[in-house]
Design an enzyme around this catalytic site. Structure first.
Site, PDB file in Angstrom:
ATOM      1  N   HIS A  97      12.011  -3.053  25.971  1.00 48.41           N
ATOM      2  CA  HIS A  97      12.626  -3.206  24.644  1.00 48.41           C
ATOM      3  C   HIS A  97      11.612  -3.685  23.604  1.00 48.41           C
ATOM      4  CE1 HIS A  97      12.675  -7.235  26.400  1.00 48.41           C
ATOM      5  NE2 HIS A  97      12.809  -7.737  25.178  1.00 48.41           N
TER       6      HIS A  97
ATOM      7  N   ASP B  54      12.066  -6.417  20.469  1.00 47.48           N
ATOM      8  CA  ASP B  54      13.052  -7.487  20.368  1.00 47.48           C
ATOM      9  C   ASP B  54      14.129  -7.204  19.299  1.00 47.48           C
ATOM     10  OD1 ASP B  54      12.244  -9.209  22.426  1.00 47.48           O
ATOM     11  OD2 ASP B  54      10.561  -9.910  21.211  1.00 47.48           O
TER      12      ASP B  54
ATOM     13  N   HIS C  19       8.211  -4.078  25.539  1.00 47.22           N
ATOM     14  CA  HIS C  19       7.776  -4.989  26.596  1.00 47.22           C
ATOM     15  C   HIS C  19       8.929  -5.241  27.558  1.00 47.22           C
ATOM     16  CE1 HIS C  19       9.639  -7.692  23.643  1.00 47.22           C
ATOM     17  NE2 HIS C  19       9.925  -8.484  24.663  1.00 47.22           N
TER      18      HIS C  19
ATOM     19  N   ARG D 233       9.936 -19.614  23.390  1.00 48.19           N
ATOM     20  CA  ARG D 233       9.751 -18.367  22.641  1.00 48.19           C
ATOM     21  C   ARG D 233      10.257 -18.483  21.208  1.00 48.19           C
ATOM     22  NH1 ARG D 233      13.150 -13.058  23.988  1.00 48.19           N
ATOM     23  NH2 ARG D 233      14.534 -14.176  22.575  1.00 48.19           N
TER      24      ARG D 233
HETATM   25  C1  SIN Z   1      11.323 -11.290  26.222  1.00 47.37           C
HETATM   26  O1  SIN Z   1      11.725 -10.163  26.442  1.00 47.37           O
HETATM   27  O2  SIN Z   1      11.260 -11.700  25.076  1.00 47.37           O
HETATM   28  C2  SIN Z   1      10.898 -12.197  27.373  1.00 47.37           C
HETATM   29  C3  SIN Z   1       9.639 -11.714  27.992  1.00 47.37           C
HETATM   30  C4  SIN Z   1       9.245 -12.534  29.197  1.00 47.37           C
HETATM   31  O3  SIN Z   1       9.942 -13.479  29.570  1.00 47.37           O
HETATM   32  O4  SIN Z   1       8.200 -12.221  29.785  1.00 47.37           O
END
Ligand code: SIN
Length: 281
Positions: free
Chosen positions: A101, A103, A257, A272
């Protein structure tokens, strides 16, 4: 090399650079920030190892890039609503972000970038994979590019939140699955132009894209399936191995990602932050 001079070292063929010689807990000069900003545009994922960062330090660095986004479906940390603790505990069978995805593309203005700071990293596993969507677009045939250039797609967050998502039982990170939840739906171009580099990138993803605009789900699915598979061909990817106290920043306008769901007996904890973006065009 870390002699206190800012140093940028490419670590992946399709994306990824490591930056050393900078302490992100200090205020960066405008010149230092300009170099790091250009590095994000050039390398798409930046990794800063060995950083001792408080939540306030992370927020201060993130604010250099723009206003911070409050996540629509996840609750932030006490005192720091901008920071989501992305956590996997031993026994969890699921993990936040385990499908490819960009974000929160259900939003009208999805985040331009995401910053993640590692607190607890599994001995093995728990890597993050990135795929370069400029490369994915460039590798398509001219006929496919011409067709996609005229298309838009509808994005929604019903796979990642709300009662239909049914993810909470399997993971520590709880999303809003209440009956009162309503899906956020927005339409974006299938090929977006990066507002800073001017380059074209493929912009559909399995977690949020529902269908092409003015088409049914059934009509859209075969071509979407092709694009999802194409978007993470091995040669477009960079696999990121974490160590503790590492800050990683990625450009959601150029990459998809995923978090690898491969460490069911481990504890993994990240902090995050998402930085607000523009409406894709
Ligand atoms: C995410 O998709 O923002 C998380 C990525 C991760 O935990 O590696």
């Amino acid at each position: 090399m870390d002699d206190g001079t800012l140093h940028i070292h490419r670590i992946g063929a399709s994306a990824g650079a490591e930056i050393t010689g900078v302490d992100l807990s200090n205020d960066l000069s405008n010149d230092q920030f300009a170099v790091i900003h250009q590095a994000l545009l050039d390398h798409h994922v930046l990794c800063f190892p060995d950083q001792e960062l408080s939540p306030e330090d992370q927020i201060a660095f993130a604010r250099r890039w723009g206003d911070l986004a409050i996540h629509p479906n996840l609750t932030g940390m006490n005192d720091f609503p901008e920071i989501i603790a992305v956590e996997r505990k031993p026994g969890d069978s699921g993990h936040l972000g385990s499908e490819w995805h960009n974000d929160t593309t259900s939003l009208e203005k999805p985040p331009m970038g995401t910053m993640m700071y590692s607190k607890i990293v599994p001995q093995v596993g728990g890597d993050t994979l990135f795929a370069n969507q400029y490369d994915a677009y460039d590798a398509l045939s001219n006929g496919m590019k011409d067709m996609l250039d005229g298309l838009s797609a509808v994005h929604g967050d019903g796979r990642v939140a709300g009662p239909r998502a049914a993810l909470n039982e399997r993971r520590t990170n709880k999303t809003d699955e209440s009956d009162a939840w309503r899906e956020t739906i927005n339409t974006h171009p299938v090929v977006r132009t990066h507002p800073e580099t001017g380059r074209k990138a493929l912009y559909v993803n399995i977690a949020y894209t529902l269908r092409f605009e003015n088409m049914t789900t059934e009509e859209s699915q075969p071509l979407l399936n092709f694009l999802y598979e194409h978007s993470h061909r091995p040669e477009f990817t960079y696999r990121h191995r974490w160590s503790e106290n590492m800050l990683v920043l990625w450009d959601n306008r150029a990459l998809v990602h995923l978090a690898l769901n491969d460490c069911p007996t481990s504890h993994r904890l990240m902090e995050r932050i998402q930085i607000k973006g523009d409406r894709p065009f």
